[in-house]
Design a protein around this motif. Structure first.
Motif, mmCIF file in Angstrom:
data_model
loop_
_atom_site.group_PDB
_atom_site.id
_atom_site.type_symbol
_atom_site.label_atom_id
_atom_site.label_comp_id
_atom_site.label_asym_id
_atom_site.label_seq_id
_atom_site.Cartn_x
_atom_site.Cartn_y
_atom_site.Cartn_z
ATOM 1 N N THR A 1 10.604 -8.870 -5.827
ATOM 2 C CA THR A 1 10.559 -7.403 -5.744
ATOM 3 C C THR A 1 10.200 -6.533 -4.329
ATOM 4 O O THR A 1 10.758 -6.092 -3.271
ATOM 5 C CB THR A 1 9.412 -6.438 -6.309
ATOM 6 N N LEU A 2 9.132 -7.457 -3.356
ATOM 7 C CA LEU A 2 9.040 -7.779 -1.957
ATOM 8 C C LEU A 2 10.898 -8.055 -1.014
ATOM 9 O O LEU A 2 11.442 -7.454 -0.350
ATOM 10 C CB LEU A 2 8.056 -8.311 -1.112
ATOM 11 N N LYS B 1 1.058 -1.547 0.167
ATOM 12 C CA LYS B 1 -0.090 0.011 -0.041
ATOM 13 C C LYS B 1 0.254 1.104 -0.294
ATOM 14 O O LYS B 1 0.770 1.984 -0.717
ATOM 15 C CB LYS B 1 -0.936 -0.555 1.186
ATOM 16 N N GLN B 2 2.165 0.872 0.628
ATOM 17 C CA GLN B 2 2.493 2.350 1.086
ATOM 18 C C GLN B 2 3.213 2.474 -0.450
ATOM 19 O O GLN B 2 3.925 3.297 -0.555
ATOM 20 C CB GLN B 2 3.156 2.662 2.201
ATOM 21 N N LEU B 3 3.836 1.846 -1.095
ATOM 22 C CA LEU B 3 4.593 2.131 -2.412
ATOM 23 C C LEU B 3 3.941 1.776 -2.957
ATOM 24 O O LEU B 3 4.399 2.102 -4.232
ATOM 25 C CB LEU B 3 6.264 0.727 -2.199
ATOM 26 N N ASN B 4 2.916 1.241 -3.056
ATOM 27 C CA ASN B 4 1.677 1.444 -4.263
ATOM 28 C C ASN B 4 2.628 0.336 -5.088
ATOM 29 O O ASN B 4 2.928 0.772 -6.539
ATOM 30 C CB ASN B 4 1.889 3.637 -5.117
ATOM 31 N N LEU B 5 2.521 -0.270 -4.728
ATOM 32 C CA LEU B 5 2.981 -1.427 -5.552
ATOM 33 C C LEU B 5 1.937 -2.158 -6.138
ATOM 34 O O LEU B 5 0.673 -2.159 -6.073
ATOM 35 C CB LEU B 5 4.357 -2.334 -5.016
ATOM 36 N N GLN B 6 2.474 -2.572 -7.755
ATOM 37 C CA GLN B 6 1.017 -2.890 -8.430
ATOM 38 C C GLN B 6 0.987 -4.517 -9.054
ATOM 39 O O GLN B 6 1.633 -5.259 -9.354
ATOM 40 C CB GLN B 6 1.223 -2.545 -10.414
ATOM 41 N N VAL C 1 13.194 3.943 0.700
ATOM 42 C CA VAL C 1 13.512 2.847 -0.718
ATOM 43 C C VAL C 1 13.092 2.609 -1.924
ATOM 44 O O VAL C 1 11.921 3.386 -2.483
ATOM 45 C CB VAL C 1 12.074 1.911 0.243
ATOM 46 N N LYS C 2 13.879 2.012 -2.753
ATOM 47 C CA LYS C 2 13.868 2.464 -4.271
ATOM 48 C C LYS C 2 13.477 0.764 -4.648
ATOM 49 O O LYS C 2 13.793 -0.219 -3.640
ATOM 50 C CB LYS C 2 15.071 2.256 -5.225
ATOM 51 N N VAL C 3 12.406 0.902 -5.563
ATOM 52 C CA VAL C 3 11.393 -0.077 -5.909
ATOM 53 C C VAL C 3 11.775 -0.076 -7.187
ATOM 54 O O VAL C 3 10.988 0.943 -8.228
ATOM 55 C CB VAL C 3 9.846 0.568 -5.737
ATOM 56 N N THR C 4 12.593 -1.734 -7.730
ATOM 57 C CA THR C 4 12.193 -1.295 -9.483
ATOM 58 C C THR C 4 11.102 -1.455 -10.135
ATOM 59 O O THR C 4 10.690 -2.354 -9.624
ATOM 60 C CB THR C 4 13.354 -2.385 -9.861
ATOM 61 N N GLU C 5 11.100 -1.484 -10.992
ATOM 62 C CA GLU C 5 9.711 -1.844 -11.937
ATOM 63 C C GLU C 5 9.560 -2.896 -12.391
ATOM 64 O O GLU C 5 10.628 -3.608 -13.191
ATOM 65 C CB GLU C 5 9.320 -0.323 -13.281
ATOM 66 N N LYS C 6 8.944 -3.107 -12.096
ATOM 67 C CA LYS C 6 8.449 -5.428 -12.454
ATOM 68 C C LYS C 6 7.801 -5.523 -13.702
ATOM 69 O O LYS C 6 8.079 -6.166 -14.519
ATOM 70 C CB LYS C 6 7.677 -5.780 -11.249
#
Length: 173
Positions: free
Chosen positions: A45-46, A22-27, A62-67
């Protein structure tokens, strides 16, 4: 995998997984009941997020890579107006509608003005009646000045109550 299974795999609570999503707006995909459904790519990703947090990186950094590539939408073009309607006809219809709206607005404003005028006239007549009554009362007062005077001589002042001592008030019958 569902949320609980991913949480066990990563060694965190299911609420933590939900909070990250929710907080990182992961799809993330959801099943028919609305529960998260994680693929291997989602789990990686997690796992990357958990590793970053274990290294001391703040959650906000935190950097999230586009999956997944962003979804592309198909935009439908508007249908062309029928050939029998031309620009001039549309403009004439718009002008006619504009005139109708203007005349309706004018009639509404006129009605409101008439209502306000009627209310003002009623208030003015009421003020005139009150002024006439005040003048009548002033004339009566001039003719008979002492008739309406207030006299307080016949009123007796209230009696002072005696203070009883504490003992007598306790044993009074």
């Amino acid at each position: 995998m569902n949320t609980s299974q991913v949480a066990k795999l990563l060694g965190v609570s299911p609420k933590t997984i939900q909070r990250w999503v929710k907080q990182l707006n992961l799809q993330m995909e959801r099943n028919e009941l609305g529960h998260y459904f994680f693929t291997d790519e989602d789990i990686n990703t997690l796992r990357d997020i958990k590793d970053q947090l274990n290294q001391g990186i703040l959650f906000q950094e935190v950097k999230v890579t586009e999956k997944k590539p962003p979804r592309k939408a198909v935009v439908k073009t508007a249908e062309a107006p029928p050939a029998d309607l031309n620009y001039e006809e549309i403009m004439q219809k718009l002008k006619a509608l504009d005139q109708k709206i203007s005349s309706k607005a004018d009639s509404v404003v006129s009605y409101q003005l008439l209502q306000h005028r009627r209310e003002i006239e009623e208030l003015n007549s009421r003020i005139e009646e009150l002024e006439a009554k005040v003048q009548t009362l002033e004339k009566q007062k001039e003719k008979h000045p002492m008739e309406h005077a207030l006299v307080f001589d016949h009123v007796k002042p209230p009696k002072k109550q005696k203070r009883r001592s504490l003992i007598s008030s306790l044993f009074s019958f």
